[in-house]
Each structure stands twice: as C-alpha cells, then as structure tokens.
Write an enzyme that holds these catalytic residues in place. Structure first.
Site, PDB file in Angstrom:
ATOM      1  N   GLU A   1       6.789   8.542  -5.427  1.00 33.40           N
ATOM      2  CA  GLU A   1       5.890   7.680  -6.327  1.00 33.40           C
ATOM      3  C   GLU A   1       5.676   7.929  -7.485  1.00 33.40           C
ATOM      4  O   GLU A   1       4.047   8.274  -6.444  1.00 33.40           O
ATOM      5  CB  GLU A   1       6.427   6.024  -5.944  1.00 33.40           C
ATOM      6  CG  GLU A   1       7.204   5.673  -4.613  1.00 33.40           C
ATOM      7  CD  GLU A   1       7.289   4.508  -4.206  1.00 33.40           C
ATOM      8  OE1 GLU A   1       5.559   3.625  -4.814  1.00 33.40           O
ATOM      9  OE2 GLU A   1       7.199   3.687  -2.762  1.00 33.40           O
TER      10      GLU A   1
ATOM     11  N   ASP B   1       6.838   3.849 -10.303  1.00 32.59           N
ATOM     12  CA  ASP B   1       6.173   2.520  -9.364  1.00 32.59           C
ATOM     13  C   ASP B   1       5.466   1.603  -9.868  1.00 32.59           C
ATOM     14  O   ASP B   1       5.306   2.254 -11.839  1.00 32.59           O
ATOM     15  CB  ASP B   1       4.964   3.670  -8.599  1.00 32.59           C
ATOM     16  CG  ASP B   1       4.217   2.907  -7.454  1.00 32.59           C
ATOM     17  OD1 ASP B   1       5.119   1.414  -7.230  1.00 32.59           O
ATOM     18  OD2 ASP B   1       3.577   2.590  -6.730  1.00 32.59           O
TER      19      ASP B   1
ATOM     20  N   GLU C   1       8.875  -5.311  -4.947  1.00 32.71           N
ATOM     21  CA  GLU C   1       7.738  -5.100  -3.848  1.00 32.71           C
ATOM     22  C   GLU C   1       7.409  -5.904  -3.631  1.00 32.71           C
ATOM     23  O   GLU C   1       6.993  -6.881  -4.893  1.00 32.71           O
ATOM     24  CB  GLU C   1       6.465  -3.700  -4.536  1.00 32.71           C
ATOM     25  CG  GLU C   1       6.538  -4.055  -5.829  1.00 32.71           C
ATOM     26  CD  GLU C   1       5.169  -2.611  -6.325  1.00 32.71           C
ATOM     27  OE1 GLU C   1       5.470  -1.868  -4.799  1.00 32.71           O
ATOM     28  OE2 GLU C   1       5.169  -1.954  -6.980  1.00 32.71           O
TER      29      GLU C   1
END
Length: 743
Positions: free
Chosen positions: A603, A633, A690
């Site tokens: 990431e 990310d 996320e």
C-alpha cells in the site's frame, strides 16, 4: 614525410598549450577535511589495464592514479581487489571507501561520484564463426555473458526483451564463457576485454562498432560526503599539477592500444617536445635571473608592504570562504554577537537570521557532479553579496545564513530566484528556509542560529518553503527517546495486528491489512501516529517495514497452508521505496517462508511517490515483474492521485475513510465514492473502502459495486492469534452482516 610533420606540429602545439596553461593556472586547494591515514580503494581482480592482480602484485592505471590522488590529499591509498559483484556490495555496505567505476544514473543513487577522469566504451564479442551482431537489439533470445553488477548488466537487465544472461564474477570469466561455449556472445568494456584478449592470444572478435561510451570516475559510499568532496579536490589538484598527465602518458600504450604503430613517431615527438621544454626553461631561467638583479634594490622597500598584505590575506582566508566570498560561520557569529552587544535596549530595528538551503543541490551533485553544484552555489553567493543591509555566511552543502532587517523571507526567495534565472536560466534553483528574530527568539548569535536551523528543518518536514521559529518546534523528550531507541537498534515490543477485509461479492474474508503496534517496556503503548512519522522523517522506518513484511508473509503462508488463503497488504513509506532495495527484501522474504507473490500486496500513499516518481516507477516495475502488485492508499486525498494510475502498475484503489465515514449523510462524499468505484471498474481496478463503521454503509457500498470493505463493522485490528481464529471461524460462512456487528 608530410604526415610526420603533421604529428610533430601537433605535438609542439599541445606542448605550448600545456606550458601556457601551467603558467596561468594554479591547482585548486584540497578540502580542509582531514582524511583518515589510509583510504581503502576497491577494484576488479582481472580488469587490465586499469587494475589487476599479477603474481600477488596489484597493478594498473587506476592503482597508480589512486595512490597519487591520496598522496596529494595527505593520505595513503590501500587497495583490495576482488570479484566485481563483491566489490560493489562492499562499497554499498561501507567496507570499502572508494571504487573506480563507470558512472550511471542507477549507481548515482547509491554512490557519490567524482568528475570523470577517463572515457571508454563497450562492445559485443564472439567467436569468429558466430553470426555478426552489431547492436544490443540483435542479442534478443541469444545467450550473453557479462560481468555481474557491471554497467552492461545494469543496462541489459532493464530491457523489456532481454537476452539470456550468463553472469560472471569478472571480465576474464565472461570471455572464457564464450570460449567454452557457455555463451554465444559477451557484452564487455572494450578496454579490459581487448587487453585480456591480447594477453592470452584468444581468438575472440569484436562484432561491431563500440557503444555506451561512458565516463570512468571514483565512486564513494553515500554516507561519506566529506570523503567524496576531499577526493574530488585531490583529483582536481592531481590533474592541475600535471601528475595525471604524467601517469596517462606512462600508460598511454595500454589505454590507447590502437596508436602503438606510431610509437616511433611518438618517441620522436616526445624528444622534440622535451628539447623545446628545455629551451623554454633555459630562457625562463635567464629572464628570471635578470629580473631578480633588476628588482633587488626594490625588495627591501617592498618587504613591509608585502608582509602586511600577506597578513591581510591570511585574516581574510580565516574569515571568508574562498569559493563564495561570504563569511565563515565563526566570523559570522562573532560579528553578530558584537552587533547585539553594542545594540542593547531600546531596540530600534528588529533583526532576523534567515538560514536558507538550496533544496535540489544533492540531486544536482548526483546528476551533474560537484562542479555544477559549486557553480550554482557561487552564483547564489554573488547575488547575496549584492543585498543591501545584509551580512551573509556560507555554511557548506548549499546552506547559507543571512543577517538582515526583519522582513518578508518569501519575497526575498522570489527575488533571488528571479536574479538567478536572469543571470543564467540553467542556474535557477528552489530554496527552503527558516528564520529566528532578534531579540524575540534570543539575544545571542549562537542561540538564534540554532532556532533558525530548527525552523529550516521543520520547513523541510512540513514541505513548506519557509517557517519562522516557534517554541513548539523543539522536539519533545519522548520524540528524542524514540529516535534514540531506533538508532541504537535495541527495539523491543514491536508487533503486528491484522484488520480483516470483507469481499462484498462473495461474503468471504479474503484479505487483510497488517498494522504495526509498539508496546515499549519503558514508554508503554506508543501510538503509530506518534512514532511512524518520526521514523519516516529520520530515515529509520526501514526497520519497521522489514519486520512487517516478514510478519505479513509468515502469517499469509500459515493461513494458506491451512487452506485459508488471505492476501495481506503492507504499508510502504517513501524511504522504503527510494532508499532501500525493496524488491529484493520482499523477494528474499517470500523465498524464506516459501511464500507466493499473491500472498501480499503493497500500500502506497501520495507522499511515498511524490519525492522521486522515476525511482518509484522503477521499483514498482521490478515488483510487478515478480507478481507483486501495489495499492493506492487514501485515494482521493492528494492532488496527484490520478497520475498514479498512468505512471505506476497499480491494481487497487483504497477509498479514504474521510469520504466513506459520512457518505450516508453527505451526498457530496457519496458521489465521490460512487464515481471512484465506477472509474476503477472501467480501468479494471479493485476498490477497497476503508473506515466502514456500520452495516448501512456496508450495504450501500455493496450496492454501489465496491469490491472490498474494511472497518470496525467487520473487525477491529486483531493480534495474530485472534486473527487466525477469526479467519477459521468465518472460513465456511457466506456474507451475513450480523456476523460483523459489534454488540
């Protein structure tokens, strides 16, 4: 006879030019850096005429040049020859100080280079019966021998369509590989290859014209910049005082073997040149003697003037930098303290110490060499001298200190940038700076300098052009403890936790993210947002990254062997991508645990790639070739996120929690999430949301077509044992949101 006259005239002309040059030029002074008593030079075991071992005797042009350069600089050269790959690795690890090698951009990221002192080329070699191949493009699908970690190896291993490489420990064994039929061709440095072929009378031929003409220079371990600067100064002095030319002439027949047939003509030209030199020296001696007689009567009257002038020069040399003409730091501090002492209360005019740094100077040194960097430093110094009501000092390595009236530092930066660009567009540069104010931040020059340097360091950390000092910039005791612990290498209590990720299409847990935690025996539980930025900024994050890679691969292999395949993602910092051999670290870890490339993914954040996109592209390309893919990310939070999709081999987008967390109540954020999912689907990319905190958000993400979700609604980050238990418990279950709600 006409040809003889031509060569003779050319030799005379060269001699006269050299005599004129020596008459008007002085060698550059060697750096004030105090070198160690011995400098350890490395080299290739079989690389004539530059360096080789014969009957336990080390010989070669590089050997003699290194000894002379070290002697000029006040040190002694000690040599250690070995197989070339071992020599290169020894230089990287600091077990060798200096190794002569071809300059390349890839090598400049690892080593600091002096100016080139020799140029040579490469060529393709094969048996006379081999098919003629005159360029690298013709070697596709051929078996090619070459020296491991050589310049040729660097070039060929990055080709898309590369030949089958047979890597050897030196040039001699590469030639033997072709002679023994282990390789069809060899790509070698012409100078060493042809010397070895003549020496052993081997019947290998050069297939075509030479290529890859490159400069040969001294490479220094990147952690020894003072040694590199000293070596550059010593090499410059060796060239300027004529010793380099003497050595080159001694090795001329070996370094330029094609001119051996003209040896008699070279001998005749040299003899005539020596005769001409003797005549010139004789005339000079006669003129000098006559001049001394004429000026004898003036010497006594001028002695006092000369002595005073010499004392003034000595004082100036002690107080001012020879390169820039600016004050040296001790004199700068003394002058400021005198000013502060004589200007006590009331203060009529606030003053400022501004510490200014050329931010791209290191890049210029690595790319263009020290001479180009010094040209930029000198140009900036000339503009600083012109500033009104300012007293300036040069601290070295592109850092300057200015004492002036308190004002607008950013406006000054713009003025200096414009002045540099107007004088020479090629000398434009960017600045970063920090200021401390008198008397607000202190009443002594030493204290104000420390505060200004702290502000400069904070400007670099925060990616700002300039900041004024604030007390809050001083590092806390805890921060210093953390850095000290990692510098000592005695780090205890680092452990991983794993946060599962739910595949919204299958309802299975198929992936997870490994996160670092630290429970220190003395400091207690240290949050990641405290110690991770400190380690990244101080270049110590590599220790944590390697441990997390190791943990991720180990756990992924353990789960796969239990028929619970789970791809584990690892956060990668900018330092890991740019300063370490990340691809090799990952590959070795996979081999150690018998892992598969699909066991892990990396990431990246925007800050990971912004500092050196070209280097990041290279590293990610190497990883992609090995089957290891990358994820972006915090996608959507940076200005350059979209550019990643075209520059780098990205396979996954992680939508930042700042958009996902309130997407149900914020239509704008929901629109961003939905459009990101649609764009990723068009590009064939996987999307991960996320920060999912509730089942309604989870259901909406599934409806919008998101592939994977991560957040507390599924599971908090779990220690290893609990994570494996979680994976076993949900292995045979399909998607049921009630299984992931926390009651």
């Amino acid at each position: 006879m006409c040809l003889s006259h031509f060569f003779l005239a050319r030799s005379c002309q060269q001699l006269l030019v050299c005599l004129c040059f020596l008459g008007v030029c002085l060698p550059r002074s060697v750096s004030a850096y105090e070198p160690p008593a011995q400098i350890l030079f490395g080299g290739d075991l079989a690389y004539p005429p530059l360096e080789w071992l014969e009957k336990n005797q080390i010989k070669g042009f590089n050997i003699e040049l290194a000894r002379e350069v070290a002697r000029i600089g006040g040190s002694k050269a000690v040599h250690q020859l070995g197989n070339w790959p071992d020599t290169v690795h020894a230089l990287e690890q600091g077990r060798l100080d200096v190794v002569p090698m071809y300059y390349s951009l890839e090598r400049s990221r690892k080593f600091i280079f002096t100016q080139a002192y020799l140029y040579s080329s490469h060529a393709i070699y094969a048996l006379p019966s081999a098919m003629r191949v005159s360029s690298i493009d013709g070697l596709v699908d051929k078996t090619v021998a070459l020296e491991e970690e050589s310049f040729a190896h660097q070039q060929l291993r990055h080709l898309v369509n590369k030949p089958n490489l047979v890597l050897t420990s030196n040039t001699l064994t590469a030639i033997e590989a072709v002679l023994q039929g282990k390789a069809d061709y060899a790509v070698l440095a012409s100078l060493a290859a042809e010397s070895l072929l003549r020496q052993h009378e081997w019947k290998l031929e050069r297939m075509g014209p030479p290529f890859w003409s490159r400069g040969y220079a001294f490479a220094v371990n990147k952690n020894k910049p003072e040694l590199a600067e000293w070596l550059q100064d010593s090499l410059s002095a060796t060239i300027a005082n004529g010793q380099y030319q003497t050595l080159y002439q001694k090795w001329h027949n070996e370094l330029e073997p094609a001119q051996r047939n003209n040896r008699w003509l070279s001998f005749f030209s040299t003899g005539f040149a020596l005769l001409l030199a003797l005549l010139a020296l004789g005339g000079s001696w006669y003129w000098s003697l006559k001049r001394k007689v004429e000026m004898r009567t003036h010497e006594l009257s001028e002695a006092l003037v000369q002595r005073e002038s010499a004392e003034q020069e000595l004082r100036r040399a002690a107080q001012f930098d020879a390169q820039t003409g600016l004050a040296k730091l001790p004199y700068f501090i003394d002058q400021l303290d005198d000013y502060f002492h004589s200007h006590q209360q009331p203060v009529k005019q606030e003053k400022e110490i501004l510490v200014l740094k050329l931010v791209d100077l290191d890049v210029i040194v690595r790319t263009f060499g020290f001479s180009r960097a010094e040209m930029i430093v000198s140009a900036l110094a000339s503009h600083l001298i012109k500033l009104e009501d300012a007293f300036c000092s040069y601290l070295g390595r592109g850092v300057f200190a200015l004492f002036l009236n308190k004002g607008n530092a950013l406006a000054l930066f713009e003025h200096l940038s414009s002045a540099m660009a107007e004088s020479d567009p090629g000398l434009s540069s960017q600045f970063v700076g920090g200021s401390a104010y008198w008397p607000q931040h202190g009443r002594s020059a030493g204290k104000l300098m420390r505060h200004a340097e702290t502000a400069l360091a904070m400007s670099e950390v925060r990616h700002r052009r300039w900041l004024a000092y604030e007390a809050a910039m001083e590092p806390s005791r805890v921060d210093l403890d953390i850095i000290s612990i990692f510098i000592d290498g005695n780090v205890q209590g680092i452990f991983p936790v794993f946060q599962p990720q739910l595949d919204l299409r299958s309802g299975k847990i198929t992936s997870a993210e490994v996160l670092v935690r630290w429970q220190h025996p003395r400091l207690g539980l240290v949050p990641p947002n405290v110690f991770i930025p400190l380690l990244e900024n101080s270049g110590l994050i590599e220790q944590v990254t390697e441990q997390m890679i190791d943990e991720a691969v180990r756990v992924a292999v353990l789960l796969r062997k239990r028929y619970l395949p789970c791809c584990i993602s690892i956060n990668i910092a900018a330092y890991d991508l740019i300063e370490t051999n990340l691809a090799e670290i990952v590959s070795q870890t996979l081999v150690r645990y018998q892992g598969l490339p699909s066991d892990i993914k990396l990431e990246l954040t925007e800050t990971s790639v912004a500092s050196d996109p070209q280097r990041v592209q290279q590293v990610l390309g190497e990883l992609s070739e090995r089957g290891i893919y990358a994820s972006v990310d915090d996608f959507g939070t940076g200005y350059s996120s979209l550019s990643y999709l075209s520059l780098f081999p990205i396979r996954e987008l992680k939508i930042d929690r700042s958009f996902v967390g309130d997407m149900l109540d914020n239509p704008r954020n929901h629109s961003i999430v939905r459009s990101t999912i649609l764009m990723a689907r068009e590009l064939g990319l996987v999307t991960v949301a996320e920060g999912v905190e509730d089942d309604q958000t989870l259901q909406m993400l599934k409806k919008d077509g998101c592939d994977i979700a991560q957040g507390y609604v599924i599971a908090r980050p779990l220690p290893e044992a609990e994570f494996i238990e979680f994976m076993c418990a949900h292995a045979a279950q399909t998607f049921d949101i009630s299984q992931f709600m926390k009651g």
